[in-house]
Design an enzyme around this catalytic site. Structure first.
Site, PDB file in Angstrom:
ATOM      1  N   ASP A   1     -11.904  -8.162   6.350  1.00  0.00           N
ATOM      2  CA  ASP A   1     -13.267  -8.114   5.796  1.00  0.00           C
ATOM      3  C   ASP A   1     -13.917  -9.489   5.891  1.00  0.00           C
ATOM      4  O   ASP A   1     -15.102  -9.615   6.204  1.00  0.00           O
ATOM      5  CB  ASP A   1     -13.250  -7.684   4.315  1.00  0.00           C
ATOM      6  CG  ASP A   1     -13.375  -6.167   4.156  1.00  0.00           C
ATOM      7  OD1 ASP A   1     -12.808  -5.444   4.997  1.00  0.00           O
ATOM      8  OD2 ASP A   1     -14.031  -5.715   3.196  1.00  0.00           O
TER       9      ASP A   1
ATOM     10  N   LYS B   1       2.813 -15.261   2.500  1.00  0.00           N
ATOM     11  CA  LYS B   1       2.809 -16.053   1.269  1.00  0.00           C
ATOM     12  C   LYS B   1       4.277 -16.365   0.951  1.00  0.00           C
ATOM     13  O   LYS B   1       4.808 -16.012  -0.119  1.00  0.00           O
ATOM     14  CB  LYS B   1       2.108 -15.251   0.156  1.00  0.00           C
ATOM     15  CG  LYS B   1       1.897 -16.006  -1.144  1.00  0.00           C
ATOM     16  CD  LYS B   1       0.846 -17.109  -1.065  1.00  0.00           C
ATOM     17  CE  LYS B   1       0.777 -17.874  -2.380  1.00  0.00           C
ATOM     18  NZ  LYS B   1      -0.055 -19.086  -2.293  1.00  0.00           N
TER      19      LYS B   1
ATOM     20  N   ASP C   1      -3.505 -18.001   1.568  1.00  0.00           N
ATOM     21  CA  ASP C   1      -4.631 -18.669   0.900  1.00  0.00           C
ATOM     22  C   ASP C   1      -5.260 -19.702   1.826  1.00  0.00           C
ATOM     23  O   ASP C   1      -6.483 -19.811   1.948  1.00  0.00           O
ATOM     24  CB  ASP C   1      -4.198 -19.286  -0.443  1.00  0.00           C
ATOM     25  CG  ASP C   1      -2.863 -20.011  -0.393  1.00  0.00           C
ATOM     26  OD1 ASP C   1      -2.199 -19.992   0.667  1.00  0.00           O
ATOM     27  OD2 ASP C   1      -2.475 -20.610  -1.418  1.00  0.00           O
TER      28      ASP C   1
ATOM     29  N   ASP D   1      -5.861  -6.419   5.372  1.00  0.00           N
ATOM     30  CA  ASP D   1      -7.021  -5.713   4.831  1.00  0.00           C
ATOM     31  C   ASP D   1      -8.057  -6.719   4.345  1.00  0.00           C
ATOM     32  O   ASP D   1      -9.241  -6.640   4.664  1.00  0.00           O
ATOM     33  CB  ASP D   1      -6.566  -4.799   3.681  1.00  0.00           C
ATOM     34  CG  ASP D   1      -7.670  -3.870   3.195  1.00  0.00           C
ATOM     35  OD1 ASP D   1      -8.653  -3.665   3.934  1.00  0.00           O
ATOM     36  OD2 ASP D   1      -7.546  -3.348   2.068  1.00  0.00           O
TER      37      ASP D   1
ATOM     38  N   TYR E   1       0.823  -1.210   0.000  1.00  0.00           N
ATOM     39  CA  TYR E   1       0.000   0.000   0.000  1.00  0.00           C
ATOM     40  C   TYR E   1       0.859   1.264   0.000  1.00  0.00           C
ATOM     41  O   TYR E   1       0.361   2.357  -0.260  1.00  0.00           O
ATOM     42  CB  TYR E   1      -0.958   0.019   1.208  1.00  0.00           C
ATOM     43  CG  TYR E   1      -2.122  -0.956   1.075  1.00  0.00           C
ATOM     44  CD1 TYR E   1      -2.052  -2.039   0.211  1.00  0.00           C
ATOM     45  CD2 TYR E   1      -3.285  -0.793   1.805  1.00  0.00           C
ATOM     46  CE1 TYR E   1      -3.105  -2.937   0.089  1.00  0.00           C
ATOM     47  CE2 TYR E   1      -4.348  -1.689   1.684  1.00  0.00           C
ATOM     48  CZ  TYR E   1      -4.247  -2.758   0.825  1.00  0.00           C
ATOM     49  OH  TYR E   1      -5.289  -3.640   0.704  1.00  0.00           O
TER      50      TYR E   1
HETATM   51  C1  IPM Z   1      -9.587  -0.309   5.563  1.00  0.00           C
HETATM   52  C2  IPM Z   1      -9.912   0.331   4.247  1.00  0.00           C
HETATM   53  C3  IPM Z   1      -8.743   1.211   3.849  1.00  0.00           C
HETATM   54  C4  IPM Z   1      -7.498   0.343   3.807  1.00  0.00           C
HETATM   55  C5  IPM Z   1      -8.917   1.976   2.540  1.00  0.00           C
HETATM   56  C6  IPM Z   1     -10.142   2.849   2.568  1.00  0.00           C
HETATM   57  C7  IPM Z   1      -7.701   2.784   2.186  1.00  0.00           C
HETATM   58  O1  IPM Z   1     -10.181  -0.636   3.286  1.00  0.00           O
HETATM   59  O2  IPM Z   1      -9.348   0.413   6.543  1.00  0.00           O
HETATM   60  O3  IPM Z   1      -9.594  -1.544   5.650  1.00  0.00           O
HETATM   61  O4  IPM Z   1      -7.280  -0.376   2.846  1.00  0.00           O
HETATM   62  O5  IPM Z   1      -6.746   0.365   4.774  1.00  0.00           O
HETATM   63 MN    MN Z   2     -10.397  -2.652   4.125  1.00  0.00          MN
END
Ligand code: IPM
Ligand code: MN
Length: 354
Positions: free
Chosen positions: A244, A184, A216, A240, A139
């Site tokens: 989720d 990985k 994975d 990240d 990132y």
């Molecule tokens: C998160 C979000 C951010 C990230 C984005 C909005 C830059 O997805 O906090 O998980 O990738 O860190």
């Molecule tokens: Mn995110």
């Protein structure tokens, strides 16, 4: 106590969920005798609209002058084609504030079993923490385009890995004593350094049971048997993505808080969900992740453990009584609005604390 908090409501549903979190903090202040002062600052899309850049210098100054930062969300389709995107503002702020470790706790509450997409016997009360490296990796690497091609690069130094690794080991020590490092290493050189560094570090924490796993496989294990994890430590990109995934296992990503920390007590607290432009302004947003982020702030930046627990219990109890926003439907009950959800949580908080 008196505390100054930088407040960045941001874009999309950010302002809606922030309103509820601040109202909860005001209630905490009244019940426990604290004074929280809020200092507003701009970031992301709103900052682009008002100042022309996603991270105005004033925002960094305001954040640095406060004990902690609360952040709603940034981004949206309106700014998708901007030369400097809103997300850059958030990444830049994390970097400017030295917040290299991101804590994302995910657990399955009894009251939300019905909302978890896994079978009850598979999900059975998992409780895990993802520690995501936050200011390095792909990132933040060099990226660009040339001649119809594009590239992004990942770089990690041993120091960057070790400092977030220590956070992982320390969190594991304070929890159930198990740490899984995710990488990985069968493909990526940065991952090989990651694994090497983590293994070296593990010698300093003999009380923590250490293991490593390919990303994975980790993605699969999370839905196969999430209960096997205590603390997961991983790179910016993998953290990240996996957070989720862990988010939806709790019933809704609208429930997942996060804390971004560095070397001191200062931290930035934000929900894991994004700005959700599709439901912004409709009153459908779930304020729980923002409110739980504020609870993390009370505990980690201000040392207010009882207060944090009271907020967390209030959320739990409101959910237990069937208060649900539209993202976590419950058969037989109508979804309530963001504002109503906030009210229900504050009512519980008052009842719990008195
Ligand atoms: C998160 C979000 C951010 C990230 C984005 C909005 C830059 O997805 O906090 O998980 O990738 O860190
Ligand atoms: Mn995110």
């Amino acid at each position: 106590m008196r505390a100054e908090i930088a407040v960045i409501a941001g874009d999309g549903i950010g302002p809606e969920v922030m309103r509820e979190a601040l109202a909860v903090l005001d209630t905490v202040g009244e019940l426990f005798g604290h004074t929280f002062t809020y200092r507003e600052a701009l970031l992301g899309g709103e900052a682009i609209d008002k100042t022309g850049e996603p991270l105005p210098q004033r925002t960094v100054t305001v954040c640095r002058s406060c004990g902690a930062v609360l952040l709603g969300a940034v981004g949206g389709p309106k700014w998708a084609d901007c030369a400097r995107r809103p997300e850059q503002g958030l990444l830049g702020l994390r970097l400017a504030l030295g917040l290299y470790a991101n804590l994302r706790p995910a657990l399955l509450r009894q009251s939300l079993m019905d909302a978890c997409p896994l079978k009850p016997e598979v999900a059975a009360g998992f409780d895990l923490l993802i520690v995501r490296e936050l200011t390095g990796g792909i990132y933040f690497g060099k990226r660009g385009r040339a001649d119809g091609a594009a590239f992004d690069t990942e770089e990690y130094t041993e120091e960057e890995i070790a400092r977030v690794g220590r956070v992982g080991f320390e969190q594991a020590s304070a929890r159930r004593g198990r740490l899984c490092s995710v990488d990985k290493a069968n493909v990526l050189e940065t991952s090989r350094l990651w694994r090497e560094t983590m293994r070296k570090l593990s010698a300093e924490y003999p009380a923590v049971e250490y293991g490593d796993m390919y990303v994975d496989n980790a993605a699969m294990q999370l839905v196969r048997r999430p209960g096997q994890f205590d603390v997961i430590v991983t790179s910016n990109l993998f953290g990240d993505i996996l957070s989720d995934e862990a988010g939806i296992l709790t019933g809704s990503i609208g429930l997942l808080p996060s804390a971004s920390i560095g070397d001191g007590a200062f931290g930035l607290y934000e929900p894991v969900h994004g700005s959700a432009p599709d439901i912004a302004g409709t009153g459908k947003a779930n304020p729980c992740a923002m409110i739980l982020s504020a609870a993390m702030m009370l505990r980690l930046s201000f040392g207010l453990r009882d207060e944090a627990l009271a907020v967390e219990n209030a959320v739990e109890q409101a959910l237990g009584l069937g208060a649900r926003t539209a993202d976590m439907p419950l058969a037989g009950t109508a979804p309530i609005s963001c504002a109503r959800m906030g009210e229900r949580i504050r009512a519980k908080l008052t009842a719990v604390a008195r």
